[in-house]
Scaffold this motif. Structure first.
Motif, PDB file in Angstrom:
ATOM      1  N   HIS A 105      58.097  31.018  27.755  1.00 26.67           N
ATOM      2  CA  HIS A 105      56.779  30.947  27.138  1.00 26.67           C
ATOM      3  C   HIS A 105      55.793  30.057  27.879  1.00 26.67           C
ATOM      4  CE1 HIS A 105      57.890  33.239  23.578  1.00 26.67           C
ATOM      5  NE2 HIS A 105      59.016  32.567  23.543  1.00 26.67           N
ATOM      6  N   GLU A 106      56.296  29.047  28.583  1.00 29.58           N
ATOM      7  CA  GLU A 106      55.381  28.072  29.183  1.00 29.58           C
ATOM      8  C   GLU A 106      55.701  27.736  30.635  1.00 29.58           C
ATOM      9  OE1 GLU A 106      54.731  24.660  26.579  1.00 29.58           O
ATOM     10  OE2 GLU A 106      55.669  25.772  24.943  1.00 29.58           O
ATOM     11  N   GLY A 107      56.747  28.339  31.193  1.00 31.93           N
ATOM     12  CA  GLY A 107      57.193  27.921  32.511  1.00 31.93           C
ATOM     13  C   GLY A 107      57.216  29.018  33.555  1.00 31.93           C
ATOM     14  N   ALA A 108      58.207  28.952  34.430  1.00 30.18           N
ATOM     15  CA  ALA A 108      58.269  29.811  35.601  1.00 30.18           C
ATOM     16  C   ALA A 108      58.543  31.267  35.271  1.00 30.18           C
ATOM     17  CB  ALA A 108      59.352  29.289  36.555  1.00 30.18           C
ATOM     18  N   ALA A 109      59.036  31.568  34.065  1.00 34.61           N
ATOM     19  CA  ALA A 109      59.353  32.950  33.689  1.00 34.61           C
ATOM     20  C   ALA A 109      58.306  33.555  32.764  1.00 34.61           C
ATOM     21  CB  ALA A 109      60.731  33.017  33.022  1.00 34.61           C
ATOM     22  N   ARG A 110      57.160  32.910  32.639  1.00 34.66           N
ATOM     23  CA  ARG A 110      56.111  33.445  31.767  1.00 34.66           C
ATOM     24  C   ARG A 110      55.719  34.847  32.228  1.00 34.66           C
ATOM     25  NH1 ARG A 110      50.809  29.892  31.171  1.00 34.66           N
ATOM     26  NH2 ARG A 110      52.416  28.377  30.613  1.00 34.66           N
ATOM     27  N   GLY A 111      55.685  35.773  31.294  1.00 29.67           N
ATOM     28  CA  GLY A 111      55.364  37.157  31.620  1.00 29.67           C
ATOM     29  C   GLY A 111      56.569  37.995  32.005  1.00 29.67           C
ATOM     30  N   ARG A 112      57.743  37.380  32.097  1.00 30.00           N
ATOM     31  CA  ARG A 112      58.970  38.112  32.431  1.00 30.00           C
ATOM     32  C   ARG A 112      59.855  38.161  31.186  1.00 30.00           C
ATOM     33  NH1 ARG A 112      59.319  37.849  38.210  1.00 30.00           N
ATOM     34  NH2 ARG A 112      61.218  39.093  38.065  1.00 30.00           N
ATOM     35  N   ARG A 113      60.284  39.335  30.788  1.00 25.06           N
ATOM     36  CA  ARG A 113      61.053  39.466  29.557  1.00 25.06           C
ATOM     37  C   ARG A 113      62.558  39.412  29.790  1.00 25.06           C
ATOM     38  NH1 ARG A 113      58.752  40.748  25.089  1.00 25.06           N
ATOM     39  NH2 ARG A 113      60.489  42.012  24.309  1.00 25.06           N
ATOM     40  N   THR A 114      62.988  39.510  31.045  1.00 25.11           N
ATOM     41  CA  THR A 114      64.416  39.441  31.362  1.00 25.11           C
ATOM     42  C   THR A 114      64.608  38.527  32.565  1.00 25.11           C
ATOM     43  OG1 THR A 114      64.863  41.664  30.492  1.00 25.11           O
ATOM     44  CG2 THR A 114      66.449  40.766  32.067  1.00 25.11           C
ATOM     45  N   PHE A 115      65.444  37.500  32.400  1.00 31.79           N
ATOM     46  CA  PHE A 115      65.721  36.581  33.499  1.00 31.79           C
ATOM     47  C   PHE A 115      66.912  35.703  33.128  1.00 31.79           C
ATOM     48  CE2 PHE A 115      63.063  34.148  30.670  1.00 31.79           C
ATOM     49  CZ  PHE A 115      63.508  32.842  30.766  1.00 31.79           C
ATOM     50  N   GLY A 116      67.411  34.971  34.112  1.00 30.36           N
ATOM     51  CA  GLY A 116      68.457  33.986  33.876  1.00 30.36           C
ATOM     52  C   GLY A 116      67.939  32.597  34.224  1.00 30.36           C
ATOM     53  N   TYR A 117      68.187  31.637  33.335  1.00 28.77           N
ATOM     54  CA  TYR A 117      67.824  30.245  33.603  1.00 28.77           C
ATOM     55  C   TYR A 117      69.113  29.514  33.961  1.00 28.77           C
ATOM     56  CZ  TYR A 117      66.665  25.363  32.750  1.00 28.77           C
ATOM     57  OH  TYR A 117      66.519  24.000  32.880  1.00 28.77           O
ATOM     58  N   LEU A 118      69.257  29.148  35.223  1.00 31.97           N
ATOM     59  CA  LEU A 118      70.477  28.536  35.734  1.00 31.97           C
ATOM     60  C   LEU A 118      70.267  27.033  35.854  1.00 31.97           C
ATOM     61  CD1 LEU A 118      73.336  28.903  36.868  1.00 31.97           C
ATOM     62  CD2 LEU A 118      72.307  29.409  39.106  1.00 31.97           C
ATOM     63  N   ARG A 119      70.937  26.279  34.981  1.00 39.97           N
ATOM     64  CA  ARG A 119      70.790  24.816  34.991  1.00 39.97           C
ATOM     65  C   ARG A 119      71.946  24.187  35.762  1.00 39.97           C
ATOM     66  NH1 ARG A 119      69.637  21.177  29.719  1.00 39.97           N
ATOM     67  NH2 ARG A 119      67.515  21.775  30.269  1.00 39.97           N
ATOM     68  N   ILE A 120      71.591  23.357  36.734  1.00 44.77           N
ATOM     69  CA  ILE A 120      72.565  22.643  37.543  1.00 44.77           C
ATOM     70  C   ILE A 120      72.221  21.159  37.480  1.00 44.77           C
ATOM     71  CG2 ILE A 120      73.663  22.418  39.798  1.00 44.77           C
ATOM     72  CD1 ILE A 120      73.975  25.194  38.673  1.00 44.77           C
ATOM     73  N   GLY A 121      73.124  20.362  36.979  1.00 45.73           N
ATOM     74  CA  GLY A 121      72.906  18.923  36.892  1.00 45.73           C
ATOM     75  C   GLY A 121      74.246  18.234  36.772  1.00 45.73           C
ATOM     76  N   VAL A 122      74.385  17.361  35.785  1.00 48.36           N
ATOM     77  CA  VAL A 122      75.692  16.766  35.504  1.00 48.36           C
ATOM     78  C   VAL A 122      76.679  17.876  35.166  1.00 48.36           C
ATOM     79  CG1 VAL A 122      76.964  15.240  33.969  1.00 48.36           C
ATOM     80  CG2 VAL A 122      74.668  14.604  34.740  1.00 48.36           C
ATOM     81  N   GLY A 123      76.217  18.869  34.408  1.00 48.17           N
ATOM     82  CA  GLY A 123      76.998  20.057  34.102  1.00 48.17           C
ATOM     83  C   GLY A 123      76.270  21.294  34.584  1.00 48.17           C
TER      84      GLY A 123
END
Length: 377
Positions: free
Chosen positions: A187-205
């Motif tokens: 809604h507010e970030g890099a995928a705005r306007g895209r209805r299908t995507f994967g958000y891949l979080r890499i950090g401590v886990g």
């Protein structure tokens, strides 16, 4: 929590579109709700009587005519979003139109105090409609029927510590933190306007938020995207271990690899991932080599995501994943191993989880009010 007033179905529909729009005239509300102007006028009067809507000004058209503008009233209430992060707790209080009312940040150990601080900062006359708590865990129903709670010991203790600060009688909804961050990207970030995507979080886990058709995929057990559970390693003579992939890709192993590769001539070895990436950005060869290997590892994980989901877009987030230094290596490794998939860095950053949790809390809060509709028009 003040009980929401009973509304007609038309008033319920108008309240929902007014909360989403923030402010609107009656003709605009009629268009948004798909209702006739007389029905909307009656619904607005009902909402004003219940203090759920209020006149907030006037709007002039090109013909010189003016129309009354309405916003949410004081009785609409507020919601609370809590991000129980691995090191930091972030709390936001919002009105049902999404306006920020309160914000606090504290260490994980002071999570309950952060919640109390945000609650104290909310308007005294605004009933609390819903609470969303984002946890780094899968959630499950408590066996004693007490509601949802974290499924493992990973987030259980800090969640239990926070519940003592939550006011009784307010619906509490638990959500996975990566799913919340995916909503923020949608809604507010890099995928705005895209209805299908994967958000891949890499950090401590590690974790994956899966958005299909504009909705987060949670799975049969609420565990969709739990990449830490992928069997690893796959190699002759070695048995896969539970959550071994997270152990390999996570920040702690990244720092161990840096320590193993570091030479005395390279200067002081970085003690945090932030220091490592700062040295790489400054051109330090040893740091750049470690970061390049990390990018290749993340690229292989992204290739697995692309093979299963074909999302078209992968957003990289997390304390290490969002660093733009990873992008070239991730893109190259993904292109080598899979079909074309766009890869970009997160634009909501560390606030992604609490922003997404607040959006979800607003949705739940509006539902709390609109589901009070009891009568037919």
């Amino acid at each position: 929590m003040a009980e929401a007033p009973r509304l007609t179905e038309s008033a319920s529909a108008v309240f929902a579109v007014l909360a989403e729009a923030g402010s609107a005239t009656r003709p605009q509300l009629a268009t948004l709700a798909g209702l006739s102007k007389p029905t909307v006028s009656s619904a607005v009067a009902e909402l004003e009587s219940a203090r759920l809507a209020a006149h907030s000004g006037t709007s002039s058209s090109g013909t010189g005519r003016s129309a009354a503008v309405y916003g949410l009233g004081p009785a609409a209430g507020a919601v609370l979003a809590v991000d129980l992060g691995p090191a930091v707790t972030r709390v936001r209080g919002c009105a049902l139109d999404g306006a920020l009312l309160a914000e606090t940040t504290a260490s994980r150990e002071e999570a309950a105090d952060a919640v109390r601080g945000a609650l104290a900062a909310l308007p005294a006359d605004a009933p609390l409609r819903a609470i969303v708590v984002a946890v780094g865990d899968v959630t499950e129903w408590d066996r004693e029927g007490a509601g949802m709670r974290p499924a493992t010991a990973k987030a259980g203790p800090v969640y239990d510590a926070v519940t003592v600060a939550l006011p009784p009688g307010v619906p509490v909804h638990l959500e996975n933190n990566v799913n919340c961050a995916a909503l923020a990207e949608l809604h507010e970030g890099a995928a705005r306007g895209r209805r299908t995507f994967g958000y891949l979080r890499i950090g401590v886990g590690i974790g994956l938020g899966i958005v299909i058709g504009g909705h987060v995929l949670r799975g049969a057990n609420g565990a969709a995207g739990e990449l830490a559970r992928l069997p690893y390693p796959w190699d002759e003579g070695r048995e896969p271990r539970r959550e071994a992939l997270e152990e390999y890709v996570g920040a702690r192993s990244l720092l161990r690899r840096a320590a193993h590769a570091w030479q005395d001539a390279d200067g002081p070895c970085p003690r945090t991932a932030e220091e490592l990436f700062a040295l790489a950005a400054a051109g330090r060869a040893a740091a750049r080599a470690v970061v390049a290997r990390h990018a290749a590892d993340v690229g292989r994980l992204a290739a697995a995501v692309a093979a299963v989901l074909d999302p078209g877009l992968i957003v990289l987030g997390g304390s290490t994943g969002a660093d733009p230094q990873l992008l070239p290596g991730v893109r190259a490794e993904l292109a080598r191993l899979s079909w074309p998939t766009e890869v970009v860095s997160s634009t909501v950053g560390d606030l992604g989880t609490v922003v997404g949790a607040a959006r979800l809390a607003v949705i739940r809060g509006v539902q709390t009010v609109t589901e009070a509709a009891r009568t037919k028009d």
